[in-house]
Design a protein around this motif. Structure first.
Motif, mmCIF file in Angstrom:
data_model
loop_
_atom_site.group_PDB
_atom_site.id
_atom_site.type_symbol
_atom_site.label_atom_id
_atom_site.label_comp_id
_atom_site.label_asym_id
_atom_site.label_seq_id
_atom_site.Cartn_x
_atom_site.Cartn_y
_atom_site.Cartn_z
ATOM 1 N N PHE A 144 28.980 13.466 40.153
ATOM 2 C CA PHE A 144 30.282 14.125 40.098
ATOM 3 C C PHE A 144 31.276 13.315 39.266
ATOM 4 O O PHE A 144 32.201 13.885 38.707
ATOM 5 C CB PHE A 144 30.859 14.319 41.506
ATOM 6 C CG PHE A 144 30.206 15.419 42.288
ATOM 7 C CD1 PHE A 144 30.530 16.747 42.045
ATOM 8 C CD2 PHE A 144 29.291 15.134 43.277
ATOM 9 C CE1 PHE A 144 29.943 17.767 42.773
ATOM 10 C CE2 PHE A 144 28.696 16.143 44.016
ATOM 11 C CZ PHE A 144 29.017 17.465 43.760
ATOM 12 N N LYS A 145 31.086 12.004 39.236
ATOM 13 C CA LYS A 145 31.969 11.072 38.528
ATOM 14 C C LYS A 145 33.425 11.336 38.912
ATOM 15 O O LYS A 145 33.758 11.343 40.082
ATOM 16 C CB LYS A 145 31.721 11.143 37.031
ATOM 17 C CG LYS A 145 30.318 10.706 36.681
ATOM 18 C CD LYS A 145 30.087 10.683 35.210
ATOM 19 C CE LYS A 145 28.727 10.097 34.952
ATOM 20 N NZ LYS A 145 27.740 10.911 34.434
ATOM 21 N N ASP A 146 34.295 11.579 37.945
ATOM 22 C CA ASP A 146 35.717 11.776 38.236
ATOM 23 C C ASP A 146 36.050 13.238 38.580
ATOM 24 O O ASP A 146 37.205 13.576 38.784
ATOM 25 C CB ASP A 146 36.570 11.310 37.054
ATOM 26 C CG ASP A 146 36.276 12.086 35.777
ATOM 27 O OD1 ASP A 146 35.181 12.686 35.675
ATOM 28 O OD2 ASP A 146 37.133 12.077 34.871
ATOM 29 N N PRO A 150 38.318 17.638 42.222
ATOM 30 C CA PRO A 150 38.554 19.023 41.806
ATOM 31 C C PRO A 150 37.434 19.980 42.237
ATOM 32 O O PRO A 150 37.708 21.112 42.655
ATOM 33 C CB PRO A 150 38.624 18.959 40.278
ATOM 34 C CG PRO A 150 38.830 17.543 39.931
ATOM 35 C CD PRO A 150 38.340 16.729 41.077
ATOM 36 N N ILE A 151 36.181 19.520 42.168
ATOM 37 C CA ILE A 151 35.061 20.387 42.564
ATOM 38 C C ILE A 151 35.084 20.644 44.062
ATOM 39 O O ILE A 151 34.932 21.782 44.515
ATOM 40 C CB ILE A 151 33.711 19.791 42.104
ATOM 41 C CG1 ILE A 151 33.602 19.875 40.580
ATOM 42 C CG2 ILE A 151 32.544 20.515 42.765
ATOM 43 C CD1 ILE A 151 32.402 19.160 39.991
ATOM 44 N N MET A 152 35.286 19.616 44.861
ATOM 45 C CA MET A 152 35.304 19.813 46.310
ATOM 46 C C MET A 152 36.519 20.635 46.753
ATOM 47 O O MET A 152 36.441 21.386 47.720
ATOM 48 C CB MET A 152 35.266 18.473 47.046
ATOM 49 C CG MET A 152 33.917 17.791 46.990
ATOM 50 S SD MET A 152 32.596 18.831 47.624
ATOM 51 C CE MET A 152 31.492 18.849 46.238
ATOM 52 N N THR A 153 37.605 20.528 46.035
ATOM 53 C CA THR A 153 38.767 21.376 46.324
ATOM 54 C C THR A 153 38.403 22.839 46.086
ATOM 55 O O THR A 153 38.700 23.710 46.903
ATOM 56 C CB THR A 153 39.973 20.973 45.447
ATOM 57 O OG1 THR A 153 40.282 19.607 45.709
ATOM 58 C CG2 THR A 153 41.185 21.845 45.722
ATOM 59 N N MET A 154 37.722 23.095 44.968
ATOM 60 C CA MET A 154 37.268 24.449 44.653
ATOM 61 C C MET A 154 36.295 24.956 45.725
ATOM 62 O O MET A 154 36.385 26.105 46.166
ATOM 63 C CB MET A 154 36.594 24.455 43.275
ATOM 64 C CG MET A 154 36.266 25.824 42.752
ATOM 65 S SD MET A 154 35.400 25.795 41.153
ATOM 66 C CE MET A 154 36.271 24.575 40.217
ATOM 67 N N VAL A 155 35.379 24.095 46.140
ATOM 68 C CA VAL A 155 34.396 24.470 47.164
ATOM 69 C C VAL A 155 35.099 24.864 48.456
ATOM 70 O O VAL A 155 34.794 25.908 49.043
ATOM 71 C CB VAL A 155 33.393 23.315 47.410
ATOM 72 C CG1 VAL A 155 32.551 23.565 48.648
ATOM 73 C CG2 VAL A 155 32.506 23.116 46.190
ATOM 74 N N THR A 156 36.040 24.051 48.918
ATOM 75 C CA THR A 156 36.719 24.347 50.182
ATOM 76 C C THR A 156 37.583 25.612 50.090
ATOM 77 O O THR A 156 37.819 26.266 51.100
ATOM 78 C CB THR A 156 37.584 23.163 50.660
ATOM 79 O OG1 THR A 156 38.528 22.828 49.637
ATOM 80 C CG2 THR A 156 36.725 21.963 50.998
ATOM 81 N N GLN A 157 38.019 25.971 48.890
ATOM 82 C CA GLN A 157 38.803 27.204 48.720
ATOM 83 C C GLN A 157 37.932 28.458 48.746
ATOM 84 O O GLN A 157 38.412 29.526 49.089
ATOM 85 C CB GLN A 157 39.571 27.159 47.395
ATOM 86 C CG GLN A 157 40.691 26.169 47.385
ATOM 87 C CD GLN A 157 41.297 25.994 45.992
ATOM 88 O OE1 GLN A 157 40.753 26.457 45.001
ATOM 89 N NE2 GLN A 157 42.434 25.315 45.946
ATOM 90 N N HIS A 158 36.647 28.319 48.379
ATOM 91 C CA HIS A 158 35.807 29.507 48.221
ATOM 92 C C HIS A 158 34.708 29.675 49.269
ATOM 93 O O HIS A 158 34.208 30.781 49.454
ATOM 94 C CB HIS A 158 35.175 29.518 46.823
ATOM 95 C CG HIS A 158 36.174 29.737 45.748
ATOM 96 N ND1 HIS A 158 36.779 28.695 45.088
ATOM 97 C CD2 HIS A 158 36.703 30.873 45.242
ATOM 98 C CE1 HIS A 158 37.626 29.178 44.210
ATOM 99 N NE2 HIS A 158 37.606 30.497 44.269
#
Length: 167
Positions: A144-146, A150-158
């Motif tokens: 995932f690096k940096d 942002p990816i986990m935020t997207m995951v928790t939203q969807h």
């Protein structure tokens, strides 16, 4: 928003995830309890004078086998799978966006919509995105690096509330 990462599976990461998966189930927990019970039984038998040195050693060897068998088997299987499954040997492009996860490998594209995501779990070194009860996309955390936040935020939203278990 689109976040793209390159994922390279190794036997270390596959082992991490399968070990987590196995021991998060009741059967994995029960295996350790059974191993500990055998060792405890050996100690009790020795204290009561019903077992001597070699017999007590047998109890401890049996306990060690019960406790060590599953992790050793999983390590062996992970090595074998990474060698045999071509998709694990080469990098995959994962794209996370508002629709879900898209995996691209050797020109083949598969989409995994967020609505079909059963759960998302974190093992010590990997994140598993389950698209079926027993099938998951496994992503090493370091890949995932940096882009992790942002990816986990997207995951928790969807992904449905209560289906995301990150630690």
């Amino acid at each position: 928003m689109k976040e793209k990462i390159t994922v390279k599976m190794t036997d270390k990461y596959l082992f991490d995830f399968t070990l987590y998966y196995t021991y998060s189930k009741f059967a994995g927990f029960l295996t350790n309890v059974l191993g500990a019970a055998i060792a405890f039984m050996g100690i009790i038998m020795w204290i009561m004078g019903k077992a001597k040195g070699l017999n007590v050693l047998f109890y401890f060897v049996a306990a060690a086998i019960f406790i060590a068998y599953t992790p050793l088997l999983l390590r062996f299987r992970a090595k074998k799978q990474v060698q045999e499954i071509e998709q694990y040997r080469e990098p995959n492009e994962f794209t996370f966006d508002e629709e879900g996860i898209t995996v691209e490998w050797k020109g083949k594209v598969r989409n995994y919509p967020w609505e079909k995501t059963v759960r998302v779990v974190a093992a010590p070194k990997t994140i598993g995105f389950y698209y079926d009860e027993n099938q998951a996309l496994i992503v090493p955390k370091e890949d995932f690096k940096d882009r992790f936040v942002p990816i986990m935020t997207m995951v928790t939203q969807h992904v449905r509330p209560g289906c995301v278990r990150l630690r």
